[in-house]
Motif scaffolding. Structure first.
Motif, PDB file in Angstrom:
ATOM      1  N   GLU A  10     -23.460  -5.945  27.138  1.00  0.00           N
ATOM      2  CA  GLU A  10     -22.094  -5.583  26.767  1.00  0.00           C
ATOM      3  C   GLU A  10     -21.892  -5.686  25.256  1.00  0.00           C
ATOM      4  N   THR A  11     -21.203  -4.701  24.686  1.00  0.00           N
ATOM      5  CA  THR A  11     -20.903  -4.669  23.261  1.00  0.00           C
ATOM      6  C   THR A  11     -19.395  -4.663  23.061  1.00  0.00           C
ATOM      7  N   ALA A  12     -18.914  -5.473  22.137  1.00  0.00           N
ATOM      8  CA  ALA A  12     -17.478  -5.493  21.826  1.00  0.00           C
ATOM      9  C   ALA A  12     -17.191  -4.516  20.697  1.00  0.00           C
ATOM     10  N   SER A  81     -17.926  -2.349  25.907  1.00  0.00           N
ATOM     11  CA  SER A  81     -18.590  -1.204  26.518  1.00  0.00           C
ATOM     12  C   SER A  81     -18.380  -1.180  28.034  1.00  0.00           C
ATOM     13  N   SER A  82     -18.073  -2.325  28.643  1.00  0.00           N
ATOM     14  CA  SER A  82     -17.858  -2.408  30.091  1.00  0.00           C
ATOM     15  C   SER A  82     -16.397  -2.261  30.494  1.00  0.00           C
ATOM     16  N   GLY A  83     -15.471  -2.612  29.596  1.00  0.00           N
ATOM     17  CA  GLY A  83     -14.056  -2.533  29.939  1.00  0.00           C
ATOM     18  C   GLY A  83     -13.207  -3.336  28.978  1.00  0.00           C
ATOM     19  N   LEU A  84     -11.987  -3.599  29.404  1.00  0.00           N
ATOM     20  CA  LEU A  84     -11.091  -4.440  28.619  1.00  0.00           C
ATOM     21  C   LEU A  84     -11.194  -5.868  29.138  1.00  0.00           C
ATOM     22  N   ARG A  85     -11.118  -6.809  28.235  1.00  0.00           N
ATOM     23  CA  ARG A  85     -11.055  -8.221  28.584  1.00  0.00           C
ATOM     24  C   ARG A  85      -9.759  -8.728  27.962  1.00  0.00           C
ATOM     25  N   TRP A  95      -9.740 -15.124  30.982  1.00  0.00           N
ATOM     26  CA  TRP A  95     -10.034 -13.755  30.573  1.00  0.00           C
ATOM     27  C   TRP A  95      -9.951 -12.871  31.807  1.00  0.00           C
ATOM     28  N   LEU A  96      -9.058 -11.891  31.782  1.00  0.00           N
ATOM     29  CA  LEU A  96      -8.895 -10.965  32.899  1.00  0.00           C
ATOM     30  C   LEU A  96      -9.725  -9.715  32.629  1.00  0.00           C
TER      31      LEU A  96
END
Length: 154
Positions: A10-12, A81-85, A95-96
């Motif tokens: 995962e990349t932020a 890269s996977s979604g919103l946190r 963290w949702l």
């Protein structure tokens, strides 16, 4: 990202503060059985129901239970890269996750700096603030094929 542990792949891409809310209906409890005790000369002390107050309380609870934006709070929003946190204010370790793979629709209102994300498994998510238009563009890029609605000056 301080406080957020990402998966290995995962990349932020962004770490911003936004206003957030969720859109859902809920059950609102209300007190039933309104009334008062009356001392009647013939019948003695008895309970007198107040049907008008009961009806007013029920109507108010039904109105509050309707689907609407709830849980409004500022939050730290990290786009990966996977979604919103999302880390809601006042909950430093929570963290949702909102994964791009579950995204079913994007609604953008640039004039109001609002972004609404619809998911297949949970209530829609509102993101508002100066970063919302940029986030909408980035999410569209990361989730090609997701239906997008865009509203002008509403």
């Amino acid at each position: 990202m301080p406080g957020l542990v990402l998966d290995a792949e995962e990349t932020a891409y962004a770490d911003v503060m936004c206003a957030t809310a969720r859109f859902y209906a809920t059950d609102i409890p209300y007190q039933q059985g309104a009334g008062y005790y009356e001392d009647h000369p013939t019948f003695g002390r008895q309970w007198v129901p107040n049907h008008k107050l009961d009806a007013r309380r029920r109507q108010q609870a039904e109105a509050e239970a309707q689907a609407q934006w709830r849980d409004r709070t500022p939050a730290r929003v990290v786009l990966t890269s996977s979604g919103l946190r999302i880390n809601p204010a006042g909950m430093p370790t929570t963290w949702l996750p909102f994964d791009h793979a579950l995204l079913t629709g994007i609604t953008v209102t640039p004039a109001r700096h609002e972004l609404v994300l619809s998911y297949s498994v949970c209530a829609p998510l509102l993101i508002a603030g100066p970063a919302a238009p940029w986030l909408s563009t980035a999410i569209r890029h990361l989730s090609p094929g997701t239906p997008v609605e865009e509203y002008g000056n509403n």
